[in-house]
Design a protein around this motif. Structure first.
Motif, PDB file in Angstrom:
ATOM      1  N   TYR A  12       0.857  -1.177   0.000  1.00 16.53           N
ATOM      2  CA  TYR A  12       0.000   0.000   0.000  1.00 16.53           C
ATOM      3  C   TYR A  12       0.897   1.232   0.000  1.00 16.53           C
ATOM      4  O   TYR A  12       1.701   1.399   0.918  1.00 16.53           O
ATOM      5  CB  TYR A  12      -0.894   0.029   1.235  1.00 16.53           C
ATOM      6  N   LYS A  14       1.286   5.040   0.517  1.00 15.51           N
ATOM      7  CA  LYS A  14       0.636   6.199   1.128  1.00 15.51           C
ATOM      8  C   LYS A  14       1.635   7.348   1.092  1.00 15.51           C
ATOM      9  O   LYS A  14       2.831   7.123   0.955  1.00 15.51           O
ATOM     10  CB  LYS A  14       0.285   5.900   2.594  1.00 15.51           C
ATOM     11  N   VAL A  19       3.472   0.537   2.886  1.00 15.79           N
ATOM     12  CA  VAL A  19       3.288  -0.578   3.812  1.00 15.79           C
ATOM     13  C   VAL A  19       3.319  -1.870   3.003  1.00 15.79           C
ATOM     14  O   VAL A  19       2.497  -2.057   2.097  1.00 15.79           O
ATOM     15  CB  VAL A  19       1.916  -0.486   4.519  1.00 15.79           C
ATOM     16  N   ALA A  21       2.099  -5.012   2.903  1.00 16.88           N
ATOM     17  CA  ALA A  21       1.066  -5.774   3.611  1.00 16.88           C
ATOM     18  C   ALA A  21       1.224  -7.276   3.356  1.00 16.88           C
ATOM     19  O   ALA A  21       0.914  -8.084   4.229  1.00 16.88           O
ATOM     20  CB  ALA A  21      -0.315  -5.313   3.181  1.00 16.88           C
ATOM     21  N   ALA A  40      -1.644 -11.853  13.950  1.00 15.35           N
ATOM     22  CA  ALA A  40      -1.929 -10.653  14.739  1.00 15.35           C
ATOM     23  C   ALA A  40      -2.652  -9.612  13.907  1.00 15.35           C
ATOM     24  O   ALA A  40      -2.661  -9.685  12.674  1.00 15.35           O
ATOM     25  CB  ALA A  40      -0.613 -10.087  15.260  1.00 15.35           C
ATOM     26  N   SER A  41      -3.253  -8.656  14.577  1.00 16.29           N
ATOM     27  CA  SER A  41      -3.899  -7.541  13.903  1.00 16.29           C
ATOM     28  C   SER A  41      -2.862  -6.803  13.053  1.00 16.29           C
ATOM     29  O   SER A  41      -1.751  -6.537  13.517  1.00 16.29           O
ATOM     30  CB  SER A  41      -4.495  -6.607  14.963  1.00 16.29           C
ATOM     31  N   GLY A  42      -3.231  -6.540  11.803  1.00 14.43           N
ATOM     32  CA  GLY A  42      -2.309  -5.823  10.914  1.00 14.43           C
ATOM     33  C   GLY A  42      -1.321  -6.723  10.196  1.00 14.43           C
ATOM     34  O   GLY A  42      -0.455  -6.247   9.461  1.00 14.43           O
ATOM     35  N   SER A  43      -1.442  -8.050  10.375  1.00 17.74           N
ATOM     36  CA  SER A  43      -0.458  -8.959   9.766  1.00 17.74           C
ATOM     37  C   SER A  43      -0.702  -9.195   8.277  1.00 17.74           C
ATOM     38  O   SER A  43       0.168  -9.727   7.593  1.00 17.74           O
ATOM     39  CB  SER A  43      -0.446 -10.295  10.521  1.00 17.74           C
ATOM     40  N   GLY A  44      -1.895  -8.829   7.776  1.00 18.30           N
ATOM     41  CA  GLY A  44      -2.149  -8.972   6.342  1.00 18.30           C
ATOM     42  C   GLY A  44      -3.236  -9.971   5.971  1.00 18.30           C
ATOM     43  O   GLY A  44      -3.449 -10.260   4.791  1.00 18.30           O
ATOM     44  N   LYS A  45      -3.973 -10.458   6.961  1.00 18.22           N
ATOM     45  CA  LYS A  45      -4.993 -11.483   6.701  1.00 18.22           C
ATOM     46  C   LYS A  45      -6.080 -10.989   5.741  1.00 18.22           C
ATOM     47  O   LYS A  45      -6.428 -11.657   4.771  1.00 18.22           O
ATOM     48  CB  LYS A  45      -5.645 -11.936   8.016  1.00 18.22           C
ATOM     49  N   SER A  46      -6.650  -9.820   6.062  1.00 19.01           N
ATOM     50  CA  SER A  46      -7.743  -9.310   5.212  1.00 19.01           C
ATOM     51  C   SER A  46      -7.220  -8.941   3.824  1.00 19.01           C
ATOM     52  O   SER A  46      -7.914  -9.133   2.828  1.00 19.01           O
ATOM     53  CB  SER A  46      -8.415  -8.101   5.862  1.00 19.01           C
ATOM     54  N   THR A  47      -6.005  -8.431   3.778  1.00 14.97           N
ATOM     55  CA  THR A  47      -5.406  -8.105   2.482  1.00 14.97           C
ATOM     56  C   THR A  47      -5.327  -9.365   1.621  1.00 14.97           C
ATOM     57  O   THR A  47      -5.701  -9.360   0.436  1.00 14.97           O
ATOM     58  CB  THR A  47      -3.993  -7.515   2.695  1.00 14.97           C
ATOM     59  N   HIS A 200      -9.551 -15.235  15.120  1.00 16.96           N
ATOM     60  CA  HIS A 200      -8.659 -15.115  16.277  1.00 16.96           C
ATOM     61  C   HIS A 200      -9.040 -16.154  17.324  1.00 16.96           C
ATOM     62  O   HIS A 200      -8.349 -16.324  18.310  1.00 16.96           O
ATOM     63  CB  HIS A 200      -8.808 -13.716  16.925  1.00 16.96           C
TER      64      HIS A 200
END
Ligand SMILES: Nc1ncnc2c1ncn2[C@@H]1O[C@H](COP(=O)(O)OP(=O)(O)OP(=O)(O)O)[C@@H](O)[C@H]1O
Ligand SMILES: [Mg+2]
Length: 222
Positions: A12, A14, A19, A21, A40-47, A200
């Motif tokens: 990403y 910016k 970032v 991801a 963990a949160s922010g690790s790239g799962k949703s990406t 999680h």
């Protein structure tokens, strides 16, 4: 194999900096698998989930779905394959507030040009499968969280997808409603749908046949 990614990266950009991801994600998923994605949160799962569901594209590397190179497809081909093959279930349900349960569940079929009466019959059947045949005319705000998520699952099911991508589907639910959603998803996997679940929750993670861990945008198995 159904899904194959090779050295897939997503960055990403910016103004404040870039970032990474996802970095060099090489992953294969077979038809019928139940893969759990944790990290963990922010690790790239949703990406990763968004790319697997054709909502986003990698910046480099490859993604083959059923042998086809996604990055070589036109936007309209990508939309078509997404509509035909992928069902999404999100933490926030993503229902359309103005539409009833039946109309929400029927929506993906509208994009396919299926006639209204037939769409409504298929959607009603899907809502019956998730135990909501008594709530067809209710709008999302007239339903509990667990019921709203069941409408979202019915919407995925009505389209008869090959793959269900579920991003924290129980994240907004209490443990009882969450347990019901997990039972439903497991049953769909038993019926042959490929299931990729982000969670999680350790108990939910154990239901999968395979655990994929993601850390700082890199994938580890085991
Ligand atoms: N649209 C975007 N623009 C810029 N950066 C983004 C964007 N979406 C995600 N990111 C960044 O990319 C990284 C991965 O985000 P992602 O949403 O994939 O994480 P996640 O593992 O799903 O986290 P969570 O468990 O909190 O949902 C994070 O550092 C995030 O800040
Ligand atoms: Mg996420």
């Amino acid at each position: 194999m159904l899904i194959e990614t090779v050295n897939m990266c997503r960055i990403y950009n910016k103004r404040s900096g870039s970032v990474a991801a996802l970095t060099d994600v090489s992953l294969t998923i077979e038809q019928g698998e139940f893969a759990v994605l944790t990290g963990a949160s922010g690790s790239g799962k949703s990406t990763l989930m968004n790319i697997l569901g054709f909502l986003d594209l990698p910046d480099s590397g490859s993604y083959y779905f059923d042998g086809k190179d996604i990055c070589a497809m036109s936007d309209s081909e990508i939309s078509r394959i997404r509509n035909l093959r992928i069902g999404f279930v999100f933490q926030s349900f993503n229902l359309i507030p103005e539409l009833t349960a039946l109309e929400n569940a029927a929506l993906p079929l509208e994009y396919r040009g299926i006639p209204r009466k037939r769409r409504r019959a298929i959607a009603a059947e899907a809502l019956n499968t998730v135990g909501l045949s008594h709530r067809l005319d209710h709008k999302p705000y007239e339903l509990s969280g667990g019921q709203q998520q069941r409408v979202a699952i019915a919407r995925a099911l009505a389209a008869d997808p090959q793959v269900i991508l579920a991003d924290e589907p129980c994240g907004n639910l209490d443990s009882k409603a969450g347990g019901e959603i997990m039972r439903l998803l497991c049953e769909l996997n038993r019926q042959g749908k490929t299931l990729i679940l982000i969670t999680h929750d350790e108990h939910a993670a154990k239901m999968g046949s395979r655990l994929i861990k993601i850390k700082d945008g890199r994938v580890y198995e085991g």
